[in-house]
Design an enzyme around this catalytic site. Structure first.
Site, PDB file in Angstrom:
ATOM      1  N   CYS A  29       0.916  -1.337  -0.062  1.00  0.00           N
ATOM      2  CA  CYS A  29      -0.132   0.028  -0.004  1.00  0.00           C
ATOM      3  C   CYS A  29       1.027   1.278   0.037  1.00  0.00           C
ATOM      4  O   CYS A  29       1.526   1.488   0.818  1.00  0.00           O
ATOM      5  CB  CYS A  29      -0.867  -0.049   1.088  1.00  0.00           C
ATOM      6  SG  CYS A  29      -1.578   1.541   1.696  1.00  0.00           S
ATOM      7  N   CYS A  43       0.230   3.767   2.613  1.00  0.00           N
ATOM      8  CA  CYS A  43       0.602   3.631   3.967  1.00  0.00           C
ATOM      9  C   CYS A  43       2.227   3.657   4.218  1.00  0.00           C
ATOM     10  O   CYS A  43       2.496   4.175   5.144  1.00  0.00           O
ATOM     11  CB  CYS A  43       0.581   1.899   4.055  1.00  0.00           C
ATOM     12  SG  CYS A  43      -1.339   1.389   3.971  1.00  0.00           S
TER      13      CYS A  43
END
Ligand SMILES: [Zn+2]
Length: 148
Positions: free
Chosen positions: A69, A72
């Site tokens: 991600c 993230c």
């Protein structure tokens, strides 16, 4: 009778008791010697996550993330900054939802990064999506009543 605030060691899972006045004195885990609230973001496993979210008397903000991600990974340094700013009164930790998909399921995570704030077995709030450090810090202070 044991007194003090309960803090789960995020390294070994031992529940430690720390007098409130000693929170800022660099308390260490009685079992493994790890610092309990030094402002470092620690990676949790599901067992320690569950114990800490059920037990801890000081707020614990958990970042549900995954290595694939991008947002993230971009948020990680901001999350670390917020952890430093909130120590020693609150703790920030992360759990890899790719390694531990059952955890994401249990906490009903629909998109990542997702931040959930826990204290004494309760959920105090959610924050979705990547956020700057100041926003993460403000969220914890407001939701958990952590003073500066
Ligand atoms: Zn420990």
């Amino acid at each position: 009778m044991a007194e003090g605030l309960k803090l789960t060691c995020l390294e070994c899972g031992t529940v430690n008791r720390v007098p409130e006045a000693k929170l800022g004195a660099g308390p260490k885990c009685g079992t493994c010697g790890a610092r309990l609230n030094d402002g470092k973001v620690r990676a949790l496993d599901p067992a320690i996550l569950q114990k800490a979210t059920k037990t801890d008397d000081i707020p614990l903000l958990v970042d549900f993330w995954a290595p694939w991600c991008g947002p993230c990974r971009m948020m990680a340094p901001e999350f670390q900054k917020a952890a430093q700013a909130l120590a020693p009164k609150a703790r920030l930790a992360k759990i890899d939802t790719q390694d531990h998909p059952q955890v994401a399921q249990r906490h009903d995570i629909r998109g990542i990064p997702a931040l959930i704030l826990f204290q004494r077995g309760r959920t105090l709030g959610h924050l979705a999506g990547a956020r700057p450090a100041a926003e993460i810090e403000a969220f914890v202070r407001k939701s958990a009543g952590v003073s500066a």
